[in-house]
Motif scaffolding. Structure first.
Motif, short mmCIF file in Angstrom:
data_model
loop_
_atom_site.label_atom_id
_atom_site.label_comp_id
_atom_site.label_asym_id
_atom_site.label_seq_id
_atom_site.Cartn_x
_atom_site.Cartn_y
_atom_site.Cartn_z
N ASP A 98 -16.46 -2.51 -45.50
CA ASP A 98 -17.71 -2.11 -45.90
C ASP A 98 -17.65 -0.42 -45.44
O ASP A 98 -18.47 0.50 -46.24
CB ASP A 98 -19.08 -2.86 -45.40
CG ASP A 98 -19.18 -3.90 -45.93
OD1 ASP A 98 -18.77 -4.20 -47.08
OD2 ASP A 98 -19.73 -4.90 -45.57
N VAL A 99 -17.44 -0.22 -44.27
CA VAL A 99 -17.23 1.04 -43.80
C VAL A 99 -16.38 1.80 -44.77
O VAL A 99 -16.61 2.97 -45.07
CB VAL A 99 -16.65 0.98 -42.42
CG1 VAL A 99 -16.40 2.48 -41.93
CG2 VAL A 99 -17.79 0.44 -41.45
N ALA A 100 -15.17 1.41 -45.11
CA ALA A 100 -14.42 2.28 -45.83
C ALA A 100 -14.98 2.41 -47.72
O ALA A 100 -14.61 3.80 -47.94
CB ALA A 100 -13.12 1.64 -46.05
N ALA A 101 -15.89 1.69 -47.87
CA ALA A 101 -16.46 1.82 -49.10
C ALA A 101 -17.48 2.92 -48.88
O ALA A 101 -17.59 3.72 -49.72
CB ALA A 101 -16.93 0.56 -49.44
N MET A 102 -18.05 2.87 -47.54
CA MET A 102 -19.09 4.15 -47.61
C MET A 102 -18.50 5.28 -47.59
O MET A 102 -18.86 6.42 -48.00
CB MET A 102 -19.89 3.52 -46.25
CG MET A 102 -20.84 5.02 -45.91
SD MET A 102 -21.55 4.65 -44.12
CE MET A 102 -20.21 4.67 -43.13
N HIS A 103 -17.54 5.36 -46.68
CA HIS A 103 -16.52 6.47 -46.60
C HIS A 103 -16.16 6.95 -48.00
O HIS A 103 -16.31 8.14 -48.46
CB HIS A 103 -15.33 6.17 -45.88
CG HIS A 103 -14.69 7.59 -45.69
ND1 HIS A 103 -13.60 8.01 -46.58
CD2 HIS A 103 -14.40 8.45 -44.64
CE1 HIS A 103 -12.95 8.94 -46.07
NE2 HIS A 103 -13.66 9.27 -45.00
N ALA A 104 -15.66 5.94 -49.07
CA ALA A 104 -15.34 6.48 -50.44
C ALA A 104 -16.38 7.15 -51.16
O ALA A 104 -16.33 8.19 -51.97
CB ALA A 104 -14.77 5.14 -51.03
N VAL A 105 -17.54 6.57 -50.80
CA VAL A 105 -18.81 7.06 -51.40
C VAL A 105 -19.18 8.65 -51.14
O VAL A 105 -19.34 9.37 -51.98
CB VAL A 105 -20.00 6.06 -51.49
CG1 VAL A 105 -21.16 6.83 -51.97
CG2 VAL A 105 -19.87 5.03 -52.12
N LEU A 106 -19.02 8.56 -49.84
CA LEU A 106 -19.60 9.92 -49.46
C LEU A 106 -18.54 11.04 -49.66
O LEU A 106 -18.67 12.27 -49.77
CB LEU A 106 -19.67 9.81 -47.73
CG LEU A 106 -21.01 9.01 -47.33
CD1 LEU A 106 -21.08 8.98 -45.75
CD2 LEU A 106 -22.21 9.68 -48.03
N ASP A 107 -17.02 10.47 -49.74
CA ASP A 107 -16.09 11.50 -50.08
C ASP A 107 -16.17 12.03 -51.38
O ASP A 107 -16.00 12.99 -51.68
CB ASP A 107 -14.77 10.79 -49.88
CG ASP A 107 -13.53 11.70 -50.34
OD1 ASP A 107 -13.11 12.47 -49.68
OD2 ASP A 107 -12.95 11.48 -51.35
#
Length: 444
Positions: free
Chosen positions: A207-216
């Motif tokens: 879930d954290v990595a998915a958030m990172h991908a959205v913000l990236d």
């Protein structure tokens, strides 16, 4: 598992239970610490507790002696399998809350501009619109035909949603992306501050990595086409040389291939990390304050009734709620040299826990400190819930506006609001950084 391993596991679980109990209700510890000469060392927190208002203020006014480098030191390092899932979403980036000196000023400057008085005032109509819509939603979902009778769980239905939607607006997120980004933020806290099995850590890390991908994706889009939002401001501020035409190549912190080049993983990662920290601080703290404010007002029905009858007291109620039971109970600091504080001599590298929550209950500063009283005179409402000095909360103005809006709407629409007696007692989260009810069931 042999008997030794089982014993170690049982001991670890017992220690965690002890720590959780302390964090769910830290006030007895604060009382003992204030009554003790000097500072109190708390083994469960691995730190010297700073619990008196005057001592907390002294630490906050001496950032050169008490560094913020360990302000958010997580007690848990994720398992290798979870770290593998995180990838670039987890690194050694510095955040504004854990930076000092010139670096802190550089990281704080764009946030200060984004949350200026003018910009916050411009956000208030949107916040009011979303607050009303969220109330309409939970009234409808309660099955009530009107606001005359119904039930709701306010943390999930309102408190966890309004601050996230507002801070998402500041950053420049599309509404559809707000929920997954906020979910990732909650999972960061679980991953770094709560004991999880390896499988649970891996799920949280995804879930954290998915958030990172959205913000990236947002960072790269704003690098290509800036807009009037915080994401664009951070891209411009954190990547020196942007738009200056410095030529080919990648200078220190510059843009690869000039202003039109693609961002490197490291460059984007720095901005994403700053956004993540801002989103967490900007919505989790306000979420917690909304929950504790409503909880204590409803635990004191006479004060709720007074507020409904005299809404001009709402600003005072906001300040009293923040003083009485603040969301951010404490932050760590580390000494940069040998210092003396409250008569205790500390060596360089000593970990101190600066307890804003304890300062709010200090009888040397506040008359009847353990009483929740929205009629407290103005001089008695001065508190440290939003910090002090160079690390004072940059979002305090926005938080106060959302708290004020919440009380204006709830007192007008739900004068009969009360705790749901069938869902008591209310349990607090075992956290010193986002203290709030785990759930807040109400009736009206």
């Amino acid at each position: 598992m042999d008997s030794q391993q089982q014993g170690q596991q049982n001991q670890s679980a017992y220690q965690q239970d002890q720590l959780d109990a302390l964090c769910r209700d830290p006030y007895p510890l604060y009382t003992r610490a204030r009554a003790t000469d000097g500072l109190t060392y708390v083994p469960e927190l691995c730190a010297w507790l700073v619990a008196r208002d005057a001592d907390v203020r002294e630490v906050l006014r001496r950032p050169e002696d008490f560094s913020s480098a360990n302000a958010l030191s997580p007690p848990i390092l994720p398992a290798p399998a979870a770290l593998a899932e995180l990838g670039p979403a987890f690194g050694g980036q510095r955040f504004v809350v854990s930076a000092d000196g010139a670096e802190h000023e550089r990281l704080r400057a764009p946030l200060t501009r984004a949350l200026s008085a003018t910009r916050v005032a411009a956000l208030v109509p949107y916040a009011a619109e979303r607050a009303n819509a969220l109330i309409d939603d939970f009234v409808s979902e309660s099955g009530a035909e009107s606001e005359s009778a119904g039930r709701a769980e306010l943390m999930a239905a309102y408190a966890m949603r309004l601050p996230g939607e507002v801070i998402g607006r500041v950053v420049g997120l599309d509404p559809v992306d707000v929920e997954p980004v906020l979910q990732g933020g909650h999972r960061v806290v679980e991953l770094l501050f709560r004991p999880l099995s390896e499988a649970e850590q891996v799920a949280a890390a995804k879930d954290v990595a998915a958030m990172h991908a959205v913000l990236d994706t947002y960072v790269r889009a704003r690098h290509a086409e800036p807009r009037d939002d915080l994401c664009s401001v951070l891209v411009a501020d954190m990547l020196p040389g942007e738009g200056e035409g410095e030529g080919e190549g990648e200078g220190e912190g510059g843009i690869e291939g000039g202003s039109g080049g693609e961002l490197t993983v490291s460059q984007s990662g720095d901005v994403v990390a700053h956004l993540q920290n801002f989103l967490l601080a900007g919505h989790l703290t306000t979420t917690a304050l909304i929950g504790t404010m409503l909880l204590h007002l409803l635990r004191h029905p006479a004060q709720w009734e007074l507020l409904c009858a005299e809404p001009e007291r709402i600003p005072a109620a906001v300040e009293e709620a923040a003083r009485y039971d603040t969301a951010l109970q404490a932050f760590h600091r580390v000494t940069t040299r040998p210092v003396t504080l409250a008569g205790s001599e500390l060596p360089a590298g000593a970990d101190v826990l600066v307890a804003f929550g304890a300062a709010g209950r200090d009888g040397a500063r506040h008359e009847r400190p353990d009483a929740f009283d929205i009629e407290r005179p103005p001089e008695g409402r001065r508190h440290l819930a939003f910090g002090l000095g160079v690390h004072g909360c940059v979002g305090a103005r926005l938080a106060r506006e959302q708290l004020r809006l919440t009380l204006e709407l709830f007192t007008r629409r739900f004068p009969g609001l009360r705790l749901d007696e069938e869902r008591l007692p209310v349990t607090m989260r075992p956290s010193l950084i986002h203290r709030s009810p785990e759930a807040l069931h109400v009736r009206w």
